[in-house]
Every structure is written in C-alpha cells, then in structure tokens.
Write a protein that holds these residues in place. Structure first.
Motif, mmCIF file in Angstrom:
data_model
loop_
_atom_site.group_PDB
_atom_site.id
_atom_site.type_symbol
_atom_site.label_atom_id
_atom_site.label_comp_id
_atom_site.label_asym_id
_atom_site.label_seq_id
_atom_site.Cartn_x
_atom_site.Cartn_y
_atom_site.Cartn_z
ATOM 1 N N ALA A 186 -4.647 6.541 -2.322
ATOM 2 C CA ALA A 186 -3.485 7.090 -1.825
ATOM 3 C C ALA A 186 -3.567 7.204 -0.305
ATOM 4 N N GLU A 187 -4.722 7.997 0.140
ATOM 5 C CA GLU A 187 -4.529 8.154 1.515
ATOM 6 C C GLU A 187 -4.532 6.878 2.390
ATOM 7 N N ARG A 188 -5.473 5.819 1.914
ATOM 8 C CA ARG A 188 -5.377 4.457 2.469
ATOM 9 C C ARG A 188 -4.145 3.857 2.480
ATOM 10 N N SER A 189 -3.348 3.737 1.315
ATOM 11 C CA SER A 189 -2.090 3.238 1.024
ATOM 12 C C SER A 189 -0.939 3.775 2.014
ATOM 13 N N ARG A 190 -1.194 5.359 2.114
ATOM 14 C CA ARG A 190 -0.151 6.126 3.112
ATOM 15 C C ARG A 190 -0.539 5.272 4.544
ATOM 16 N N THR A 191 -1.980 5.235 4.985
ATOM 17 C CA THR A 191 -2.195 4.982 6.317
ATOM 18 C C THR A 191 -1.559 3.270 6.558
ATOM 19 N N ALA A 192 -1.887 2.540 5.615
ATOM 20 C CA ALA A 192 -1.397 1.240 5.691
ATOM 21 C C ALA A 192 -0.036 0.893 5.690
ATOM 22 N N ARG A 193 0.786 1.889 4.896
ATOM 23 C CA ARG A 193 2.242 1.732 4.882
ATOM 24 C C ARG A 193 2.595 2.379 6.339
ATOM 25 N N LYS A 194 2.276 3.403 6.888
ATOM 26 C CA LYS A 194 2.844 3.841 8.140
ATOM 27 C C LYS A 194 2.516 2.995 9.275
ATOM 28 N N VAL A 195 1.216 2.384 9.227
ATOM 29 C CA VAL A 195 1.207 0.985 10.391
ATOM 30 C C VAL A 195 1.767 -0.033 10.334
ATOM 31 N N GLY A 196 1.806 -0.522 8.961
ATOM 32 C CA GLY A 196 2.599 -1.709 8.760
ATOM 33 C C GLY A 196 4.373 -1.480 8.865
ATOM 34 N N GLY A 233 12.906 -3.393 6.432
ATOM 35 C CA GLY A 233 11.758 -3.253 5.688
ATOM 36 C C GLY A 233 10.740 -2.288 6.304
ATOM 37 N N GLY A 234 10.565 -2.270 7.821
ATOM 38 C CA GLY A 234 9.775 -1.373 8.306
ATOM 39 C C GLY A 234 10.126 -0.073 8.303
ATOM 40 N N LEU A 235 11.424 0.360 8.092
ATOM 41 C CA LEU A 235 11.718 1.800 8.140
ATOM 42 C C LEU A 235 11.434 2.171 6.513
ATOM 43 N N ALA A 236 11.966 1.429 5.670
ATOM 44 C CA ALA A 236 11.689 1.580 4.417
ATOM 45 C C ALA A 236 10.225 1.796 3.882
ATOM 46 N N ALA A 237 9.304 0.990 4.560
ATOM 47 C CA ALA A 237 8.011 1.303 4.305
ATOM 48 C C ALA A 237 7.626 2.473 4.889
ATOM 49 N N PHE A 238 8.128 2.771 6.174
ATOM 50 C CA PHE A 238 7.449 4.088 6.868
ATOM 51 C C PHE A 238 7.858 5.406 6.068
ATOM 52 N N VAL A 272 9.361 5.522 2.598
ATOM 53 C CA VAL A 272 9.222 5.819 1.102
ATOM 54 C C VAL A 272 7.843 5.473 0.645
ATOM 55 N N GLU A 273 7.433 6.488 -0.221
ATOM 56 C CA GLU A 273 6.127 6.552 -0.803
ATOM 57 C C GLU A 273 5.696 5.253 -1.468
ATOM 58 N N SER A 274 4.407 4.745 -1.633
ATOM 59 C CA SER A 274 4.097 3.834 -2.420
ATOM 60 C C SER A 274 4.111 4.379 -4.085
ATOM 61 N N PRO A 275 3.949 3.572 -4.990
ATOM 62 C CA PRO A 275 3.726 3.976 -6.357
ATOM 63 C C PRO A 275 2.316 4.613 -6.320
ATOM 64 N N LEU A 276 1.252 4.429 -5.814
ATOM 65 C CA LEU A 276 0.101 4.951 -5.846
ATOM 66 C C LEU A 276 0.192 6.417 -5.387
ATOM 67 N N GLU A 277 0.759 6.511 -4.013
ATOM 68 C CA GLU A 277 0.699 8.000 -3.580
ATOM 69 C C GLU A 277 1.768 8.851 -4.479
ATOM 70 N N HIS A 278 3.006 8.594 -4.966
ATOM 71 C CA HIS A 278 3.614 9.093 -5.616
ATOM 72 C C HIS A 278 2.874 9.421 -7.153
ATOM 73 N N GLY A 279 2.513 8.645 -7.639
ATOM 74 C CA GLY A 279 1.702 8.889 -8.897
ATOM 75 C C GLY A 279 0.500 9.749 -8.721
ATOM 76 N N TYR A 280 -0.022 9.786 -7.778
ATOM 77 C CA TYR A 280 -1.208 10.775 -7.485
ATOM 78 C C TYR A 280 -0.502 12.220 -7.283
ATOM 79 N N ARG A 281 0.726 12.349 -6.646
ATOM 80 C CA ARG A 281 1.182 13.800 -6.693
ATOM 81 C C ARG A 281 1.682 13.995 -8.089
ATOM 82 N N ALA A 282 2.340 13.177 -8.792
ATOM 83 C CA ALA A 282 2.536 13.449 -10.169
ATOM 84 C C ALA A 282 1.646 13.627 -11.002
ATOM 85 N N ALA A 283 0.384 13.013 -10.810
ATOM 86 C CA ALA A 283 -0.645 13.288 -12.030
ATOM 87 C C ALA A 283 -1.376 14.753 -11.642
#
Length: 273
Positions: free
Chosen positions: A169-179, A226-231, A233-244
């Motif tokens: 989830a942390e890697r997904s968040r970093t890639a999402r921010k950079v992308g 698309g860049g603003l949305a990616a920056f 909005v959480e990815s499903p992996l991040e959101h799922g980790y918080r929910a779990a």
C-alpha cells in the motif's frame, strides 16, 4: 309520741334512703377494650433487576491496536484482498483491450494520413498507435502485483499478510503520487504548447498547426485531469488496507469534514502528502 311510732318512722326513713341511694348509683365504666396488635404491611414487591451484561470482548489486530475491525486470523483481510484482486484483474483486462483497440485505430489513421494525404502528423499517429497497442497487449497477458499478492495471500500468516499489505500500500501510494505529479507536469506542458500553437507560434502550416494545437490541448487536459485524480484518490490497495485493519492503517490522503455552527456550517479539507 309512742316508741312504736318512732321506731316505725326510723324504719320508713331507712328504707327511703336505701331506695334513693340505689336509684342514684352511678353505673360503672365499661372495661377498656383489649389492646389490638397491628401487624406491619409487607414491603411492596420490586421488579428484579436484570443481570449486568458481560463486557464486550476487545479484539486486537496483529499490530496490537485494540478496537479495530477483527481480522479473524486474517480471514477478513484475505476475503477483502481476493475481491480487490478480482477487481484489479477486471480493470486490467478492460484497460488492455481498450488500449489495443485505440492503438490499432491510431495506426490505421496514421498510415492513412501519411500515405494518402501526406500529412506530417500521420507518422506520429501510427508510431504512437504501435506503442499504445503494445502496452495494451502487455496489460492483457501480464498480471498486476495486486493480483499476484491476492493469489498468494493464503500462504501468508496474519502478521505477514498485514506487513506485506502495508508495504504494498505504501509503494502504491508513492507510485500514485509520483505518477500524478508527472502527469500534471506533462499535461500542463502539452496544453501550454497547444495553446501557443493555436495563438500563432511556430513555423507549421495552418492545417498542421490547428491539428497539433487541438491534439496537444485535448491530450494535455486529459493528462492534467488524470494526474490530479491519481494524486488525490486512493488506490484500491490503499483503501482496502485501511478497511481491513481499521486504526492500524494510515489515514486517507484527502479528508473532508463539515460541522454546524451558530451561523451556518464550517467545512474543512485535510490533505496528507
């Protein structure tokens, strides 16, 4: 007076006094009533108080935070991760198919523009179409890291599952921010270049200038959105980790709260970078 008369008079007088005394005798007072014992009334019956409920069990997550959503030895997290993996597969197939169709269409349009109309942007179209179609084919036949992680989740212990999920989830968040930042920058440059061409800059012919300006502005605007949305909005992996894992997970990147006030309402926007 003769003694007999006197004696008779005394006798009569004695009888009169006796009868008078008996007639004026005061009747005796009646005997006092017997003392009555008053038995006390029984106390009113009260409803039996219900027995207190036993305290609710406190469930702790593998990270030690009490009160979070129970993981049931990782069963809840595995079920959620399986759903996330299936969604990732569906998105990958849909995206890959769309990229292949878009690439094939771009190749056809580029070849037509280059061969039949001798337009300079034809080469850009078919070269870009090849790249887009190739990326679509790769997406169709290559599983994402989320899918691989979801398939292998059953082989991990609850603690390993949480640790792996937190790292991904942390890697997904970093890639999402950079992308997201890169997409915003490139989109801004493309839209600015298209606007400059539309205003008359450059040595291109009018037809080419119009085509490039429209393409650059449209593509740049799409990349900006698309860049603003990616920056944000959480990815499903991040959101799922918080929910779990509940409180064991990090807070969302964007949090909006509204609270009533005496004169209306107050809204706040919180962002985490």
């Amino acid at each position: 007076m003769s003694p007999r008369v006197v004696a008779a008079s005394f006798v009569l007088l004695a009888l009169s006094v006796t009868s008078l005394a008996s007639a004026q005798t005061v009747p005796s007072e009646p005997p006092p009533p017997e003392a009555q014992t008053v038995e006390p009334l029984p106390p009113p019956a009260t409803a039996a108080e219900p027995a207190p409920l036993p305290p609710a069990p406190v469930v702790a997550t593998p990270s030690g935070d009490a009160g979070a959503i129970p993981t049931d030895d990782g069963a809840f997290a595995r079920r959620m991760l399986r759903v996330i993996g299936e969604d990732a597969r569906t998105v990958r197939l849909a995206t890959g198919g769309g990229l292949v169709l878009t690439g094939v269409g771009s190749i056809a349009a580029g070849v037509l523009a280059d061969a039949s109309y001798h337009q300079s942007y034809g080469q850009v179209l078919w070269i870009g179409g090849i790249a887009v179609a190739t990326s679509g084919l790769v997406s169709l036949f290559s599983s994402t890291p989320t899918e691989v992680f979801a398939r292998n989740a059953s082989t991990l212990s609850p603690r390993e599952l949480e640790a792996r999920w937190a790292a991904m989830a942390e890697r997904s968040r970093t890639a999402r921010k950079v992308g997201g930042v890169a997409s915003v920058i490139v989109g801004g440059i493309a839209a600015g270049t298209g606007a400059a061409l539309a205003s008359g800059a450059g040595n291109l012919e009018n037809d080419s200038k119009q085509a490039w300006s429209v393409a650059l502005i449209a593509g740049g605007a799409a990349m900006l959105g698309g860049g603003l949305a990616a920056f944000l909005v959480e990815s499903p992996l991040e959101h799922g980790y918080r929910a779990a894992y509940g409180t064991a997970a990090a807070s969302p990147d964007v949090a909006v709260s509204v609270a009533p006030t005496t004169r209306g309402a107050a809204a706040s926007l919180q962002m985490r970078f």
